[in-house]
Design a protein around this motif. Structure first.
Motif, PDB file in Angstrom:
ATOM      1  N   VAL A 131     -30.403  20.643 -68.101  1.00 40.09           N
ATOM      2  CA  VAL A 131     -31.074  21.853 -67.553  1.00 40.09           C
ATOM      3  C   VAL A 131     -31.015  22.923 -68.175  1.00 40.09           C
ATOM      4  CG1 VAL A 131     -30.828  20.598 -65.021  1.00 40.09           C
ATOM      5  CG2 VAL A 131     -28.654  23.344 -66.132  1.00 40.09           C
ATOM      6  N   GLU A 132     -32.590  24.107 -68.006  1.00 42.33           N
ATOM      7  CA  GLU A 132     -32.073  25.227 -68.458  1.00 42.33           C
ATOM      8  C   GLU A 132     -30.886  26.450 -68.663  1.00 42.33           C
ATOM      9  OE1 GLU A 132     -34.056  26.005 -71.205  1.00 42.33           O
ATOM     10  OE2 GLU A 132     -35.619  24.168 -70.753  1.00 42.33           O
ATOM     11  N   ARG A 133     -30.463  27.017 -66.967  1.00 43.46           N
ATOM     12  CA  ARG A 133     -29.713  27.225 -67.169  1.00 43.46           C
ATOM     13  C   ARG A 133     -28.547  26.995 -65.901  1.00 43.46           C
ATOM     14  NH1 ARG A 133     -34.240  29.860 -65.782  1.00 43.46           N
ATOM     15  NH2 ARG A 133     -33.802  30.010 -63.650  1.00 43.46           N
ATOM     16  N   MET A 134     -26.987  26.134 -66.588  1.00 43.88           N
ATOM     17  CA  MET A 134     -26.107  25.148 -65.837  1.00 43.88           C
ATOM     18  C   MET A 134     -25.600  26.452 -65.423  1.00 43.88           C
ATOM     19  SD  MET A 134     -24.508  22.725 -68.407  1.00 43.88           S
ATOM     20  CE  MET A 134     -24.331  23.884 -70.018  1.00 43.88           C
ATOM     21  N   GLY A 135     -25.346  26.435 -64.492  1.00 41.52           N
ATOM     22  CA  GLY A 135     -24.187  27.655 -63.001  1.00 41.52           C
ATOM     23  C   GLY A 135     -23.924  27.146 -62.471  1.00 41.52           C
ATOM     24  N   VAL A 136     -22.917  27.430 -61.258  1.00 46.45           N
ATOM     25  CA  VAL A 136     -22.995  27.693 -59.984  1.00 46.45           C
ATOM     26  C   VAL A 136     -23.450  28.148 -58.681  1.00 46.45           C
ATOM     27  CG1 VAL A 136     -20.699  28.449 -58.616  1.00 46.45           C
ATOM     28  CG2 VAL A 136     -20.004  28.040 -61.040  1.00 46.45           C
ATOM     29  N   PHE A 137     -23.732  28.327 -57.823  1.00 40.76           N
ATOM     30  CA  PHE A 137     -25.131  29.281 -57.882  1.00 40.76           C
ATOM     31  C   PHE A 137     -24.416  29.066 -56.251  1.00 40.76           C
ATOM     32  CE2 PHE A 137     -26.999  27.055 -61.109  1.00 40.76           C
ATOM     33  CZ  PHE A 137     -28.222  27.793 -61.571  1.00 40.76           C
ATOM     34  N   THR A 138     -25.458  29.558 -55.342  1.00 44.32           N
ATOM     35  CA  THR A 138     -24.375  30.259 -54.306  1.00 44.32           C
ATOM     36  C   THR A 138     -26.134  30.442 -53.437  1.00 44.32           C
ATOM     37  OG1 THR A 138     -25.182  32.629 -54.122  1.00 44.32           O
ATOM     38  CG2 THR A 138     -22.698  31.378 -54.880  1.00 44.32           C
ATOM     39  N   TYR A 142     -29.552  26.435 -47.162  1.00 38.18           N
ATOM     40  CA  TYR A 142     -28.762  24.572 -47.818  1.00 38.18           C
ATOM     41  C   TYR A 142     -30.096  24.509 -48.141  1.00 38.18           C
ATOM     42  CZ  TYR A 142     -25.508  23.275 -44.341  1.00 38.18           C
ATOM     43  OH  TYR A 142     -24.420  23.641 -43.631  1.00 38.18           O
ATOM     44  N   VAL A 143     -30.228  23.589 -49.544  1.00 42.15           N
ATOM     45  CA  VAL A 143     -30.742  23.194 -50.970  1.00 42.15           C
ATOM     46  C   VAL A 143     -30.574  22.345 -51.504  1.00 42.15           C
ATOM     47  CG1 VAL A 143     -31.002  24.213 -52.981  1.00 42.15           C
ATOM     48  CG2 VAL A 143     -30.213  25.750 -51.592  1.00 42.15           C
ATOM     49  N   THR A 144     -31.828  21.698 -51.420  1.00 46.94           N
ATOM     50  CA  THR A 144     -32.083  20.456 -51.645  1.00 46.94           C
ATOM     51  C   THR A 144     -31.403  20.059 -53.349  1.00 46.94           C
ATOM     52  OG1 THR A 144     -34.416  20.320 -52.429  1.00 46.94           O
ATOM     53  CG2 THR A 144     -33.463  19.532 -49.967  1.00 46.94           C
ATOM     54  N   VAL A 145     -31.789  18.827 -53.816  1.00 50.75           N
ATOM     55  CA  VAL A 145     -32.045  18.378 -55.462  1.00 50.75           C
ATOM     56  C   VAL A 145     -32.847  18.933 -55.807  1.00 50.75           C
ATOM     57  CG1 VAL A 145     -31.732  16.817 -56.589  1.00 50.75           C
ATOM     58  CG2 VAL A 145     -30.262  16.085 -54.782  1.00 50.75           C
ATOM     59  N   SER A 146     -33.738  19.177 -55.379  1.00 51.76           N
ATOM     60  CA  SER A 146     -35.320  19.734 -56.442  1.00 51.76           C
ATOM     61  C   SER A 146     -35.073  20.864 -56.652  1.00 51.76           C
ATOM     62  CB  SER A 146     -36.476  18.973 -55.862  1.00 51.76           C
ATOM     63  OG  SER A 146     -36.643  19.262 -54.260  1.00 51.76           O
ATOM     64  N   GLU A 147     -34.742  21.240 -55.482  1.00 55.98           N
ATOM     65  CA  GLU A 147     -34.426  23.276 -55.276  1.00 55.98           C
ATOM     66  C   GLU A 147     -33.321  23.620 -56.362  1.00 55.98           C
ATOM     67  OE1 GLU A 147     -36.152  24.168 -50.699  1.00 55.98           O
ATOM     68  OE2 GLU A 147     -34.222  23.632 -50.804  1.00 55.98           O
ATOM     69  N   ALA A 148     -32.354  22.823 -55.710  1.00 55.09           N
ATOM     70  CA  ALA A 148     -31.264  23.269 -57.001  1.00 55.09           C
ATOM     71  C   ALA A 148     -31.400  23.041 -58.515  1.00 55.09           C
ATOM     72  CB  ALA A 148     -29.774  22.318 -56.171  1.00 55.09           C
ATOM     73  N   ILE A 149     -32.078  22.477 -58.767  1.00 57.32           N
ATOM     74  CA  ILE A 149     -32.164  22.117 -59.977  1.00 57.32           C
ATOM     75  C   ILE A 149     -33.690  22.826 -60.465  1.00 57.32           C
ATOM     76  CG2 ILE A 149     -33.522  20.755 -61.695  1.00 57.32           C
ATOM     77  CD1 ILE A 149     -32.678  18.171 -59.914  1.00 57.32           C
ATOM     78  N   ALA A 150     -34.196  23.714 -59.572  1.00 53.87           N
ATOM     79  CA  ALA A 150     -35.464  24.813 -59.688  1.00 53.87           C
ATOM     80  C   ALA A 150     -34.393  26.024 -60.101  1.00 53.87           C
ATOM     81  CB  ALA A 150     -36.321  24.589 -58.801  1.00 53.87           C
ATOM     82  N   LEU A 151     -33.720  26.251 -59.639  1.00 53.99           N
ATOM     83  CA  LEU A 151     -32.933  27.054 -59.812  1.00 53.99           C
ATOM     84  C   LEU A 151     -32.673  27.407 -60.456  1.00 53.99           C
ATOM     85  CD1 LEU A 151     -31.233  27.557 -55.796  1.00 53.99           C
ATOM     86  CD2 LEU A 151     -32.586  28.823 -57.103  1.00 53.99           C
ATOM     87  N   ALA A 152     -31.832  25.937 -61.450  1.00 58.39           N
ATOM     88  CA  ALA A 152     -31.074  26.214 -62.985  1.00 58.39           C
ATOM     89  C   ALA A 152     -32.217  26.071 -63.899  1.00 58.39           C
ATOM     90  CB  ALA A 152     -30.973  24.559 -62.926  1.00 58.39           C
ATOM     91  N   GLY A 153     -33.421  26.345 -63.688  1.00 65.49           N
ATOM     92  CA  GLY A 153     -34.685  26.418 -64.361  1.00 65.49           C
ATOM     93  C   GLY A 153     -35.172  24.756 -64.960  1.00 65.49           C
ATOM     94  N   GLY A 154     -34.882  24.056 -64.217  1.00 67.91           N
ATOM     95  CA  GLY A 154     -35.148  22.733 -64.586  1.00 67.91           C
ATOM     96  C   GLY A 154     -34.656  21.639 -65.907  1.00 67.91           C
ATOM     97  N   PRO A 155     -35.310  20.665 -66.280  1.00 67.67           N
ATOM     98  CA  PRO A 155     -34.318  20.211 -66.727  1.00 67.67           C
ATOM     99  C   PRO A 155     -35.097  20.891 -68.372  1.00 67.67           C
ATOM    100  CG  PRO A 155     -36.119  18.637 -65.671  1.00 67.67           C
ATOM    101  CD  PRO A 155     -36.183  19.839 -65.220  1.00 67.67           C
ATOM    102  N   ASN A 156     -33.965  20.379 -69.709  1.00 64.46           N
ATOM    103  CA  ASN A 156     -34.804  20.859 -70.488  1.00 64.46           C
ATOM    104  C   ASN A 156     -35.155  19.687 -71.457  1.00 64.46           C
ATOM    105  OD1 ASN A 156     -32.635  19.569 -71.826  1.00 64.46           O
ATOM    106  ND2 ASN A 156     -31.023  21.309 -72.118  1.00 64.46           N
ATOM    107  N   ARG A 157     -35.813  19.613 -72.572  1.00 66.76           N
ATOM    108  CA  ARG A 157     -36.418  18.734 -73.530  1.00 66.76           C
ATOM    109  C   ARG A 157     -36.017  17.484 -73.701  1.00 66.76           C
ATOM    110  NH1 ARG A 157     -36.439  19.734 -78.668  1.00 66.76           N
ATOM    111  NH2 ARG A 157     -35.255  21.346 -80.400  1.00 66.76           N
ATOM    112  N   PHE A 158     -34.445  17.898 -73.307  1.00 67.82           N
ATOM    113  CA  PHE A 158     -33.586  16.468 -74.229  1.00 67.82           C
ATOM    114  C   PHE A 158     -33.242  15.430 -72.241  1.00 67.82           C
ATOM    115  CE2 PHE A 158     -32.617  20.137 -76.968  1.00 67.82           C
ATOM    116  CZ  PHE A 158     -33.117  19.374 -77.962  1.00 67.82           C
TER     117      PHE A 158
END
Length: 206
Positions: A131-138, A142-158
């Motif tokens: 993902v673009e920005r790995m990390g711990v999020f708060t 409650y957050v869904t899978v798609s929302e969590a991935i969006a918070l991380a900037g989405g999948p990267n090109r790999f």
């Protein structure tokens, strides 16, 4: 005759290839995951955890009222009452415990205790992998899978976004891996994959 043999050989090779592909599919495909069996925390009272802040109000006793933070050991400390277990319980369960203990010191006031959640800090999850920005999020909701991935900037090109997993605590069994097809969530073909995350979940995209 040689032409016929060549044709028969070609048919045999095609049949073997088809059978091989079918067997390969059987070997790699397991039973479908039961997403409906996973808990939906949005339908339950919030479970408290360390760092959450509680607002305690005891009627006509301002010295016993105020905000308290749940310590790393899962307890809060209150005048007269002492340590009260809060982590792993709901605000209502904590209120009932405090009211019961106060009955030894107060009468009418013990029945007029309120406990509310002032600040949520314990709801944390991890997004890891490609993902673009790995990390711990708060979050304070409650957050869904798609929302969590969006918070991380989405999948990267790999990323292999169709092979994501949730790594989740499975009480008494260690960890379990829940397969998630992020691309199918975006396409709307598998909305059941967009599970709400629990505190401590890890979303991993290979």
């Amino acid at each position: 005759m040689p032409v016929l043999m060549r044709r028969l050989s070609g048919v045999a090779v095609a049949l073997l290839a088809a059978l091989g592909a079918g067997c390969a599919g059987c070997a790699t495909t397991g039973p479908p995951y039961d997403y409906a069996a996973e808990p939906d925390p949005r339908k339950q009272e919030f479970t408290l955890g360390p760092s959450d802040v509680l607002r305690v109000n005891v009627w006509r006793n301002p010295e016993l009222s105020g905000d308290v933070t749940i310590r790393p050991d899962g307890n809060v400390s209150l005048p007269l009452v002492g340590d009260v277990r809060a982590a792993g319980r709901s605000a209502g369960e904590v209120r009932a415990d405090i009211a019961k203990r106060l009955q030894a010191y107060l009468k009418d006031e013990a029945d007029n205790v309120t406990v509310s959640i002032a600040t949520i800090n314990s709801y944390r999850f991890v997004v890891n992998g490609n993902v673009e920005r790995m990390g711990v999020f708060t979050s304070n909701r409650y957050v869904t899978v798609s929302e969590a991935i969006a918070l991380a900037g989405g999948p990267n090109r790999f990323a292999s976004a169709d092979e994501a997993v949730i790594i989740r605590d499975d009480p008494g069994k260690g960890k379990k891996r829940i397969p998630i097809n992020y691309l199918a969530i975006l396409k709307g073909t598998h909305p059941e994959h967009d599970l709400p995350l629990l505190a401590g979940d890890i979303v991993y995209i290979p």
